[in-house]
Each structure stands twice: as C-alpha cells, then as structure tokens.
Design an enzyme around this catalytic site. Structure first.
Site, PDB file in Angstrom:
ATOM      1  N   HIS A  36       2.402  10.146  -2.036  1.00 46.95           N
ATOM      2  CA  HIS A  36       2.794   8.725  -2.112  1.00 46.95           C
ATOM      3  C   HIS A  36       1.632   7.839  -2.564  1.00 46.95           C
ATOM      4  O   HIS A  36       1.840   6.769  -3.142  1.00 46.95           O
ATOM      5  CB  HIS A  36       3.381   8.224  -0.782  1.00 46.95           C
ATOM      6  CG  HIS A  36       2.370   7.864   0.268  1.00 46.95           C
ATOM      7  ND1 HIS A  36       1.790   8.783   1.099  1.00 46.95           N
ATOM      8  CD2 HIS A  36       1.815   6.673   0.608  1.00 46.95           C
ATOM      9  CE1 HIS A  36       0.937   8.179   1.918  1.00 46.95           C
ATOM     10  NE2 HIS A  36       0.925   6.892   1.638  1.00 46.95           N
ATOM     11  N   HIS A  47       0.811  -1.226   0.000  1.00 49.64           N
ATOM     12  CA  HIS A  47       0.000   0.000   0.000  1.00 49.64           C
ATOM     13  C   HIS A  47       0.845   1.276   0.000  1.00 49.64           C
ATOM     14  O   HIS A  47       0.439   2.281  -0.556  1.00 49.64           O
ATOM     15  CB  HIS A  47      -0.984   0.009   1.180  1.00 49.64           C
ATOM     16  CG  HIS A  47      -0.355   0.221   2.512  1.00 49.64           C
ATOM     17  ND1 HIS A  47       0.198  -0.801   3.250  1.00 49.64           N
ATOM     18  CD2 HIS A  47      -0.170   1.344   3.247  1.00 49.64           C
ATOM     19  CE1 HIS A  47       0.682  -0.305   4.371  1.00 49.64           C
ATOM     20  NE2 HIS A  47       0.473   0.991   4.403  1.00 49.64           N
ATOM     21  N   HIS A  62      -5.981   4.221   0.046  1.00 48.99           N
ATOM     22  CA  HIS A  62      -5.849   3.866   1.467  1.00 48.99           C
ATOM     23  C   HIS A  62      -5.794   5.079   2.405  1.00 48.99           C
ATOM     24  O   HIS A  62      -5.804   4.913   3.620  1.00 48.99           O
ATOM     25  CB  HIS A  62      -4.660   2.916   1.698  1.00 48.99           C
ATOM     26  CG  HIS A  62      -3.309   3.556   1.620  1.00 48.99           C
ATOM     27  ND1 HIS A  62      -2.655   3.799   0.436  1.00 48.99           N
ATOM     28  CD2 HIS A  62      -2.467   4.012   2.584  1.00 48.99           C
ATOM     29  CE1 HIS A  62      -1.486   4.360   0.667  1.00 48.99           C
ATOM     30  NE2 HIS A  62      -1.344   4.517   1.982  1.00 48.99           N
ATOM     31  N   HIS A  63      -5.722   6.297   1.857  1.00 52.82           N
ATOM     32  CA  HIS A  63      -5.816   7.486   2.720  1.00 52.82           C
ATOM     33  C   HIS A  63      -7.107   8.273   2.524  1.00 52.82           C
ATOM     34  O   HIS A  63      -7.239   9.397   3.015  1.00 52.82           O
ATOM     35  CB  HIS A  63      -4.594   8.398   2.540  1.00 52.82           C
ATOM     36  CG  HIS A  63      -3.358   7.845   3.180  1.00 52.82           C
ATOM     37  ND1 HIS A  63      -3.222   7.738   4.549  1.00 52.82           N
ATOM     38  CD2 HIS A  63      -2.238   7.323   2.650  1.00 52.82           C
ATOM     39  CE1 HIS A  63      -2.038   7.193   4.824  1.00 52.82           C
ATOM     40  NE2 HIS A  63      -1.420   6.929   3.688  1.00 52.82           N
ATOM     41  N   LYS A 120       5.984   5.445  -1.442  1.00 51.05           N
ATOM     42  CA  LYS A 120       6.958   6.212  -0.648  1.00 51.05           C
ATOM     43  C   LYS A 120       8.345   6.160  -1.270  1.00 51.05           C
ATOM     44  O   LYS A 120       9.238   6.916  -0.885  1.00 51.05           O
ATOM     45  CB  LYS A 120       7.008   5.682   0.795  1.00 51.05           C
ATOM     46  CG  LYS A 120       5.805   6.123   1.641  1.00 51.05           C
ATOM     47  CD  LYS A 120       5.896   5.594   3.072  1.00 51.05           C
ATOM     48  CE  LYS A 120       4.700   6.030   3.918  1.00 51.05           C
ATOM     49  NZ  LYS A 120       4.694   5.356   5.241  1.00 51.05           N
TER      50      LYS A 120
HETATM   51  P1  C2E Z   1       2.122   6.000   8.491  1.00 48.15           P
HETATM   52  O1  C2E Z   1       3.149   6.228   9.537  1.00 48.15           O
HETATM   53  O2  C2E Z   1       2.050   4.626   7.942  1.00 48.15           O
HETATM   54  O3  C2E Z   1       0.727   6.432   9.084  1.00 48.15           O
HETATM   55  C1  C2E Z   1      -0.484   6.050   8.489  1.00 48.15           C
HETATM   56  C2  C2E Z   1      -1.633   6.842   8.977  1.00 48.15           C
HETATM   57  O4  C2E Z   1      -1.877   6.567  10.368  1.00 48.15           O
HETATM   58  C3  C2E Z   1      -1.481   8.349   8.915  1.00 48.15           C
HETATM   59  O5  C2E Z   1      -1.765   8.828   7.626  1.00 48.15           O
HETATM   60  C4  C2E Z   1      -2.529   8.802   9.944  1.00 48.15           C
HETATM   61  O6  C2E Z   1      -3.830   8.699   9.396  1.00 48.15           O
HETATM   62  C5  C2E Z   1      -2.438   7.734  11.005  1.00 48.15           C
HETATM   63  N1  C2E Z   1      -1.541   8.175  12.094  1.00 48.15           N
HETATM   64  C6  C2E Z   1      -0.342   7.698  12.396  1.00 48.15           C
HETATM   65  N2  C2E Z   1       0.170   8.276  13.495  1.00 48.15           N
HETATM   66  C7  C2E Z   1      -0.721   9.170  13.911  1.00 48.15           C
HETATM   67  C8  C2E Z   1      -0.780  10.120  15.021  1.00 48.15           C
HETATM   68  O7  C2E Z   1       0.135  10.225  15.824  1.00 48.15           O
HETATM   69  N3  C2E Z   1      -1.883  10.901  15.113  1.00 48.15           N
HETATM   70  C9  C2E Z   1      -2.890  10.808  14.210  1.00 48.15           C
HETATM   71  N4  C2E Z   1      -3.907  11.651  14.349  1.00 48.15           N
HETATM   72  N5  C2E Z   1      -2.893   9.935  13.188  1.00 48.15           N
HETATM   73  C10 C2E Z   1      -1.832   9.116  13.030  1.00 48.15           C
HETATM   74  P2  C2E Z   1      -1.241  10.272   7.200  1.00 48.15           P
HETATM   75  O8  C2E Z   1      -1.404  11.255   8.300  1.00 48.15           O
HETATM   76  O9  C2E Z   1      -1.889  10.598   5.897  1.00 48.15           O
HETATM   77  O10 C2E Z   1       0.297  10.095   6.959  1.00 48.15           O
HETATM   78  C11 C2E Z   1       0.805   9.346   5.869  1.00 48.15           C
HETATM   79  C12 C2E Z   1       2.239   9.037   6.089  1.00 48.15           C
HETATM   80  O11 C2E Z   1       2.956  10.271   6.192  1.00 48.15           O
HETATM   81  C13 C2E Z   1       2.551   8.308   7.381  1.00 48.15           C
HETATM   82  O12 C2E Z   1       2.390   6.921   7.227  1.00 48.15           O
HETATM   83  C14 C2E Z   1       4.007   8.719   7.593  1.00 48.15           C
HETATM   84  O13 C2E Z   1       4.863   7.959   6.789  1.00 48.15           O
HETATM   85  C15 C2E Z   1       4.032  10.134   7.116  1.00 48.15           C
HETATM   86  N6  C2E Z   1       3.844  11.144   8.205  1.00 48.15           N
HETATM   87  C16 C2E Z   1       2.687  11.660   8.641  1.00 48.15           C
HETATM   88  N7  C2E Z   1       2.896  12.569   9.608  1.00 48.15           N
HETATM   89  C17 C2E Z   1       4.241  12.637   9.798  1.00 48.15           C
HETATM   90  C18 C2E Z   1       5.085  13.392  10.678  1.00 48.15           C
HETATM   91  O14 C2E Z   1       4.655  14.217  11.476  1.00 48.15           O
HETATM   92  N8  C2E Z   1       6.447  13.197  10.587  1.00 48.15           N
HETATM   93  C19 C2E Z   1       6.953  12.284   9.692  1.00 48.15           C
HETATM   94  N9  C2E Z   1       8.293  12.106   9.667  1.00 48.15           N
HETATM   95  N10 C2E Z   1       6.180  11.537   8.856  1.00 48.15           N
HETATM   96  C20 C2E Z   1       4.848  11.722   8.907  1.00 48.15           C
HETATM   97  C1  SIN Z   2       5.393   0.446   7.245  1.00 49.00           C
HETATM   98  O1  SIN Z   2       5.447   0.619   8.440  1.00 49.00           O
HETATM   99  O2  SIN Z   2       6.346   0.721   6.540  1.00 49.00           O
HETATM  100  C2  SIN Z   2       4.193  -0.110   6.605  1.00 49.00           C
HETATM  101  C3  SIN Z   2       2.994  -0.142   7.494  1.00 49.00           C
HETATM  102  C4  SIN Z   2       2.238   1.129   7.430  1.00 49.00           C
HETATM  103  O3  SIN Z   2       2.102   1.701   6.386  1.00 49.00           O
HETATM  104  O4  SIN Z   2       1.734   1.575   8.468  1.00 49.00           O
HETATM  105 FE    FE Z   3       0.110   5.495   3.156  1.00 50.25          FE
HETATM  106 FE    FE Z   4       0.882   3.627   5.672  1.00 51.06          FE
END
Ligand code: C2E
Ligand code: SIN
Ligand code: FE
Ligand code: FE
Ligand code: SIN
Ligand code: SIN
Length: 396
Positions: free
Chosen positions: A280, A251, A306-307, A255
């Site tokens: 992504h 998914h 997926h988002h 990235k």
């Molecule tokens: P991911 O780490 O796989 O997170 C997937 C989704 O989980 C996020 O999509 C969000 O909907 C939810 N999520 C994860 N952690 C939190 C949290 O602490 N609080 C809330 N409210 N939701 C959370 P999202 O936001 O569209 O982000 C997509 C991807 O962007 C994330 O995938 C991550 O790779 C990156 N990302 C998002 N926010 C940050 C950040 O503040 N710093 C960094 N370094 N990466 C980020």
């Molecule tokens: C990953 O952690 O790299 C994949 C799982 C996720 O998208 O949360």
């Molecule tokens: Fe994603």
């Molecule tokens: Fe993800």
C-alpha cells in the site's frame, strides 16, 4: 471612508488578500490566515471562527496573543470541541441568524434591550477577559450564512483594550466576502479528500475520518514544534503546514489497491497477506507520481515513506535515519500512536501506559528519537486532538 495614509495601506492589503487566500488549500491553514489578517487590520488581541455544520455553529479556530504569550507551547485551544445553536441568545448565534455584524464596545455592559448575552465560559476555562468584540457573519454570494468570525479586544498603541472603530467594520465586512469564498473552496477540497479516503480504506466500517484527522493533526503539531526548535522561518512553517495536513490524511490512500479479504480481515494477517498489505505504501506513492505541485510531491513522499523505520528495518525501501524524509518520520510516529491507542478490526485498543512505554522504547529504533521527545513535550495537545476527533460512526 475617510482617506488617510493608514486607510490607503489597508486598501492595498485588502486587494492582495483575495489572491493570497485562494492559494491556501487546507481549511485550518486558511482560517489561521484569515484571523491573522483580520486581527492585523484591526489590531485585535484575539479572534475565533465558527462554521455552520448540521445547523449549528461549530467552534473551528482560535487565535489569542495573550494566551499564546503566557504559554507558547500550549496550542490545545484550537482543538476545543463545542458548538452553539443559531438563535438570538448568544452573540455569534444572533449574528448567524440575522446575517448582520455586531460591534460591541464592552460585552459585560450589554444593553437591556438586546436578546443576546455574552457567554463567559470560554474565558473562564482559558483565563482570559473579553471586552470589546466585533462579530461578522460569513455570507456567501448566494446569501447563505456559512459561519461567524469574532474578533476580540482591539488594542490602542499603549496596549489598552478599546472598542473597534466603525471604519474597521467596513473593511472587515468587505474582507469577509473574500474569506467566505476561500472557505467554501477549502471545504470542498477537504470533502473531496475525505471521500477519497473513504473509498480507499473506509471500506472497513470501524475506520472513519476521525483516524485520518487525528493522524494529520498530530503530524501538524509535531512539525510545528520541530520547526520552532530547528529555527525554520514562519512563512516556511505556514506553507508546509498547509500541504502537510492534506498529505498526512492521505498517507494510507494506497490501501485502495488492497482487496477486502485482506483489508477487512478480523484477525492477524498471514505472511503472504502481509506482503500484499505492505504494497500500500508504493501503491499510494504511485498515485502522486509526476510531482506537478508541492502538494503532490509531499503526498508522494508520505505515502512512500510512512512505514520506514529509523533503524532501517522498515519498508518498502529500508531507508535509515535522516535518509527518511522528515514528513515520513513524523507520520510514522503519528500513525503508529493512533493505531495502538485505537481499536482496529484486527486488534483492541491498547491501554495508554503501554502505548507510552512502547513509544519510549522505540525511540531510536522504530522512531526518530528527537520526534519522540517532541511528542511527549506536547502530550496535552495530543490528548486534546484525541478528544476533538473521537471514534464514532460518521457519514462523511
Ligand atoms: P494501521 O492499522 O494503520 O497500523 C499502522 C501501524 O501501526 C502498523 O504498521 C504497525 O507499525 C503499528 N501497529 C498497529 N497495531 C499494532 C500492534 O498491535 N502491534 C504492533 N507491534 N504494531 C502495531 P504495519 O504493521 O506495517 O501495518 C500496516 C497496515 O497493515 C496496518 O495499518 C493495517 O491496516 C494492516 N495490518 C497490519 N497487521 C494486520 C493484521 O494482523 N490484521 C489485519 N487485518 N490488518 C493488519
Ligand atoms: C485509518 O485509520 O484509516 C487511518 C489512520 C491510520 O492509518 O492509522
Ligand atoms: Fe500505512
Ligand atoms: Fe496507517
Ligand atoms: C503548490 O504546489 O503548492 C501549488 C500548485 C497546486 O497544487 O495547485
Ligand atoms: C513498533 O513500534 O515497532 C511496534 C510496537 C511494539 O513494539 O509492539
């Protein structure tokens, strides 16, 4: 082999199997199909498959009609996590070591002269009674043992447990050859996919294959339960699960297009960086454009959607409700659950109660409310998946 009507039937089934197994792409779907077919050929109540990894036998798949009937919702056995050494002490270990099959009438009445004994701990935990057993090595054409299949408790017409027939042993050993080559192929596919994922997002050392394995397994279980509740037929369910696991694992493969500066940033992303990060979804979808196969089509759909959010406030297309494909709704829930319950470069893991409350609160907002309900109805399976794939530094 004596020829009878029954044997004729089995021969034609065996001939069609090779072709069928070679069309299955995902290793878990394949092990499921192998056990179903072996058990049908021998009328066995249960079976399991161990695969050799790092010179030990890893428990990899199980089917058990008795336990399944007792508790149809409980699928957590397949996520058991244990391994046994390849030595003479256990039945599976012996079979792997010697490369020969064993056909045992009663595992509780083993001859004093044999070096192996039956380990009843799995029975004790599961509340099952193993009696007759056939254990078959899975041997490649290069004479390498890649695993052991055990089938358990052959049944007669009245449902009583009997020993496995000698004629069955011949069939199953023949069948094991086809099964082994299909397993080798599926393992290669899985390894290729894990390499792709590593390239795309595991540039961050904290993110490992464990995350994608968990997201894929949660997705499979959510789909299974959803499909049962919505009366999908079994063949459709099996075919969809075969491609769902691989697509769910991929998914976030988009990235690969995101720079390290953003992907590995230890703190919060600023607005501009988050805008880039959001691409992504589309970047991933682009990789599968063209839809040359069902698998490509589902990879495309999941990467792209997926988002999205149930309330229409997601990205990239702000799709709403049922306009979001089921696969995207499933992976959204699985992905966010896993992201919250695990630590990330940019955040520590949340405590479990906070995660549960968030999912409940977000039902009908971020997530499809039917899926949230299903999620909690199978929560012990979800937890079994978490312990099967713990976060750890691993080389894939
Ligand atoms: P991911 O780490 O796989 O997170 C997937 C989704 O989980 C996020 O999509 C969000 O909907 C939810 N999520 C994860 N952690 C939190 C949290 O602490 N609080 C809330 N409210 N939701 C959370 P999202 O936001 O569209 O982000 C997509 C991807 O962007 C994330 O995938 C991550 O790779 C990156 N990302 C998002 N926010 C940050 C950040 O503040 N710093 C960094 N370094 N990466 C980020
Ligand atoms: C990953 O952690 O790299 C994949 C799982 C996720 O998208 O949360
Ligand atoms: Fe994603
Ligand atoms: Fe993800
Ligand atoms: C399929 O679409 O499931 C079969 C085609 C393939 O991916 O090889
Ligand atoms: C979400 O599911 O929208 C994120 C969880 C939260 O409310 O922090």
């Amino acid at each position: 082999m004596e020829l009878s009507y029954e044997n004729d039937d089995k021969l034609s089934e065996l001939l069609s199997i090779n072709d069928e197994l070679n069309h299955i792409k995902d290793i878990d779907s394949l092990l499921d199909a192998i056990l179903s077919k072996t058990r049908r050929l021998t009328n066995a109540d249960a079976g399991s498959i161990f695969l050799v990894e790092n010179s030990t036998l890893n428990f990899s798949y199980v089917q058990n009609d008795t336990l399944r009937q007792r508790d149809p919702l409980n699928n957590k056995q397949i996520y058991s996590n244990f391994s046994i050494p390849i030595d003479e002490k256990s039945i599976a270990g012996y079979v792997a070591l010697k490369g020969t099959s064993l056909n045992i009438g009663d595992v509780h009445k083993l001859d004093d002269t044999v070096p192996y004994s039956f380990n009843s701990s799995f029975d004790e935990i599961a509340g099952y009674y193993t009696q007759s057993m056939m254990a078959i090595p899975l041997i490649t054409t290069r004479s390498q043992v890649i695993g052991v299949m055990q089938i358990i408790n052959a049944k007669n017409e009245r449902g009583n447990t009997i020993p496995f027939k000698e004629s069955d042993e011949k069939y199953i050993n023949f069948f094991a050859g086809s099964a082994t080559s299909a397993i080798e192929k599926a393992k290669m596919t899985r390894e290729m996919i894990l390499r792709m994922i590593k390239m795309a997002e595991l540039r961050d050392p904290k993110e490992t294959g464990a995350h994608v394995n968990r997201v894929a397994s949660y997705s499979i279980e959510l789909f299974q339960r959803w499909a049962e509740l919505n009366s999908l037929n079994n063949k459709k369910i099996k075919n969809y699960k075969d491609i769902l696991r691989i697509s769910a694992m991929l998914h976030d493969v988009g990235k690969v297009a995101i720079s390290d500066l953003i992907l590995k940033k230890p703190g919060r992303l600023d607005e501009g960086q988050f805008k880039v990060m959001k691409t992504h979804a589309y970047q991933g979808a682009k990789l599968f454009r063209g839809n040359v196969s069902d698998l490509d089509a589902l990879c495309y759909e999941i990467a792209y959607t997926h988002h999205e959010r149930w309330d229409g406030k997601g990205y990239p297309r702000r799709l709403k409700g049922d306009n979001i494909p089921l696969s995207g709704r499933i992976v959204a829930l699985a992905d966010v659950y896993d992201a919250l319950i695990s630590s990330r470069v940019y955040k520590p893991a949340w405590n479990e109660q906070d995660v549960i409350e968030t999912l409940e609160k977000e039902a009908g907002h971020h997530f499809d409310p039917e899926l949230v309900e299903i999620f909690f109805s199978i929560y012990d399976v979800i937890k079994a998946i978490r312990s099967k794939f713990p976060d750890k530094e691993q080389n894939i």
